[in-house]
Design a protein around this motif. Structure first.
Motif, short mmCIF file in Angstrom:
data_model
loop_
_atom_site.label_atom_id
_atom_site.label_comp_id
_atom_site.label_asym_id
_atom_site.label_seq_id
_atom_site.Cartn_x
_atom_site.Cartn_y
_atom_site.Cartn_z
N ASP A 52 0.77 -1.11 0.16
CA ASP A 52 -0.07 -0.08 0.11
C ASP A 52 0.81 1.35 -0.08
OD1 ASP A 52 -1.74 2.05 0.45
OD2 ASP A 52 -2.34 1.36 2.49
N LEU A 53 0.98 2.09 -1.06
CA LEU A 53 1.89 3.23 -1.29
C LEU A 53 0.89 4.53 -1.06
CD1 LEU A 53 4.03 2.30 -4.31
CD2 LEU A 53 4.29 1.76 -1.77
N SER A 54 -0.09 4.39 -0.38
CA SER A 54 -1.12 5.48 -0.25
C SER A 54 -0.87 6.35 0.80
CB SER A 54 -2.72 5.08 -0.38
OG SER A 54 -2.80 4.25 0.98
N ARG A 55 -0.04 6.00 1.60
CA ARG A 55 0.19 6.70 3.16
C ARG A 55 1.64 7.32 3.29
NH1 ARG A 55 -3.10 3.16 7.48
NH2 ARG A 55 -5.04 2.67 6.26
N GLY A 56 2.53 6.95 2.65
CA GLY A 56 3.92 7.39 2.92
C GLY A 56 4.05 8.87 1.99
N ALA A 57 4.99 9.72 2.57
CA ALA A 57 5.05 10.80 1.87
C ALA A 57 6.57 10.99 1.32
CB ALA A 57 5.02 12.04 2.85
N THR A 58 7.37 9.85 1.56
CA THR A 58 8.70 9.70 0.87
C THR A 58 8.85 8.35 0.47
OG1 THR A 58 9.78 8.95 2.67
CG2 THR A 58 9.74 11.57 2.25
N ILE A 59 9.65 8.24 -0.65
CA ILE A 59 10.06 6.78 -0.93
C ILE A 59 10.53 5.87 0.10
CG2 ILE A 59 11.51 5.32 -2.39
CD1 ILE A 59 9.46 6.65 -4.03
N GLU A 60 11.21 6.25 1.28
CA GLU A 60 11.76 5.73 2.28
C GLU A 60 10.54 5.52 3.19
OE1 GLU A 60 15.02 5.75 5.90
OE2 GLU A 60 14.41 7.76 4.80
N GLU A 61 9.42 6.35 3.26
CA GLU A 61 8.67 5.73 4.39
C GLU A 61 7.69 4.79 3.70
OE1 GLU A 61 6.27 9.63 5.05
OE2 GLU A 61 7.82 10.48 6.20
N MET A 62 7.50 4.75 2.38
CA MET A 62 6.69 3.83 1.64
C MET A 62 7.42 2.45 1.64
SD MET A 62 5.62 5.59 -2.05
CE MET A 62 4.49 6.87 -1.87
N ALA A 63 8.69 2.42 1.68
CA ALA A 63 9.55 1.22 1.84
C ALA A 63 9.29 0.66 3.30
CB ALA A 63 11.01 1.31 1.46
N LEU A 64 9.67 1.46 4.41
CA LEU A 64 9.29 1.11 5.55
C LEU A 64 8.03 0.37 6.12
CD1 LEU A 64 11.35 3.92 7.37
CD2 LEU A 64 12.04 1.58 7.44
N ARG A 65 7.22 1.05 5.36
CA ARG A 65 5.60 0.63 5.54
C ARG A 65 5.53 -0.87 5.07
NH1 ARG A 65 0.51 2.25 6.99
NH2 ARG A 65 -1.19 1.37 5.85
N ALA A 85 7.38 -3.33 7.16
CA ALA A 85 6.47 -3.90 8.47
C ALA A 85 5.30 -4.83 8.06
CB ALA A 85 6.02 -2.40 9.03
N GLN A 86 4.98 -4.94 6.93
CA GLN A 86 3.62 -5.55 6.68
C GLN A 86 4.20 -6.78 5.94
OE1 GLN A 86 1.05 -2.68 4.74
NE2 GLN A 86 0.39 -1.93 6.52
N ALA A 87 5.24 -6.93 5.33
CA ALA A 87 5.60 -8.05 4.57
C ALA A 87 5.99 -9.34 5.38
CB ALA A 87 6.79 -7.48 3.50
N PRO A 88 5.97 -10.46 4.49
CA PRO A 88 6.66 -11.68 5.13
C PRO A 88 8.09 -11.51 5.58
CG PRO A 88 5.26 -12.07 3.25
CD PRO A 88 5.60 -10.66 3.26
N GLU A 89 8.53 -12.53 6.24
CA GLU A 89 10.04 -12.12 6.63
C GLU A 89 10.97 -12.17 5.31
OE1 GLU A 89 13.44 -11.61 8.78
OE2 GLU A 89 11.17 -11.35 9.39
#
Length: 234
Positions: free
Chosen positions: A33-46, A49-53
């Motif tokens: 879900d890329l709808s919430r991050g304000a930067t590429i890094e924030e999107m990647a961190l989100r 946090a939600q992805a499998p290991e």
């Protein structure tokens, strides 16, 4: 095998609808879900946090920038990378100025979706039909005005000089008739990522997963199969 699908600019899960059933026969799918991050890094961190290991990343267009940031943040978690219709180039000065203007735009409470012209520029001439145009616009409408402002003002720093740090198996997929991302940009990714594979699909514009889903599957399913045979965890 876990597969994380990363959409592009103003696109949602429907981008993958025509390939999801076939990909689900290869691995377990999840959608970034890329709808919430304000930067590429924030999107990647989100995403992390939600992805499998451990997972394969498939990033489309803007999602390719996010996917490469994920690898920089957590390289040991990514077992394979597929980059579709994307680039490693940063914003030009004109693009940066345009994004700075958009960033000052107030939230759009009555956002009507991407313009017809913007959608048409992303499609190959053979696939610019009303059904596909409406489908792309519907994705942007679902995401809404706030996401439009946020994603339109998102800065994309070039990372061509960092591509050599990507060591997982990588497939670069390009469209022969893409008016948004050139074949030179695909070649730069292929050259910069050691050992990567480059596939160019003819007869399609930028929106490869929507325009030619069967041809895309013909490219990525064998590659994923080889990845699994090579020892990727199931």
């Amino acid at each position: 095998m876990n597969i994380v699908l990363v959409p592009g600019y103003m696109l949602d899960d429907d981008l993958w609808a025509d390939v999801a059933e076939d990909l689900a026969q290869v691995g377990s799918l999840s959608y970034a879900d890329l709808s919430r991050g304000a930067t590429i890094e924030e999107m990647a961190l989100r995403l992390l946090a939600q992805a499998p290991e451990r997972f394969v990343l498939i990033g489309f267009s803007m999602g390719g920038y996010v996917a490469r940031e994920v690898i920089r943040l957590a390289p040991m978690r990514v077992i394979g990378l597929i980059l579709i219709a994307t680039s490693s180039r940063g914003d030009t000065e004109v693009q940066a100025q345009r994004k700075a203007t958009v960033a000052r735009t107030p939230s759009l409470s009555k956002f009507g979706g991407l313009s017809r012209g913007a959608i048409m520029s992303s499609l190959g001439s053979a696939h610019a039909n009303e059904l596909l145009i409406a489908r792309i616009r519907a994705m942007s409408v679902r995401l809404g005005g706030d996401v439009f402002v946020r994603q339109s003002s998102l800065g994309r720093a070039g990372d061509t000089d960092q591509l050599g740090s990507i060591h997982c198996p990588t497939l670069v997929v390009a469209a022969a008739d893409d008016r948004l991302r050139s074949l030179d940009e695909a070649a730069e990714l292929h050259t910069g990522i050691h050992g990567s594979t480059l596939a160019v699909i003819p007869g399609t514009g930028h929106m490869i997963p929507l325009e030619v889903p069967s041809e895309l599957l013909d490219v990525i399913r064998p590659w994923l199969g080889n990845l699994a045979v090579a020892g990727a965890p199931s």
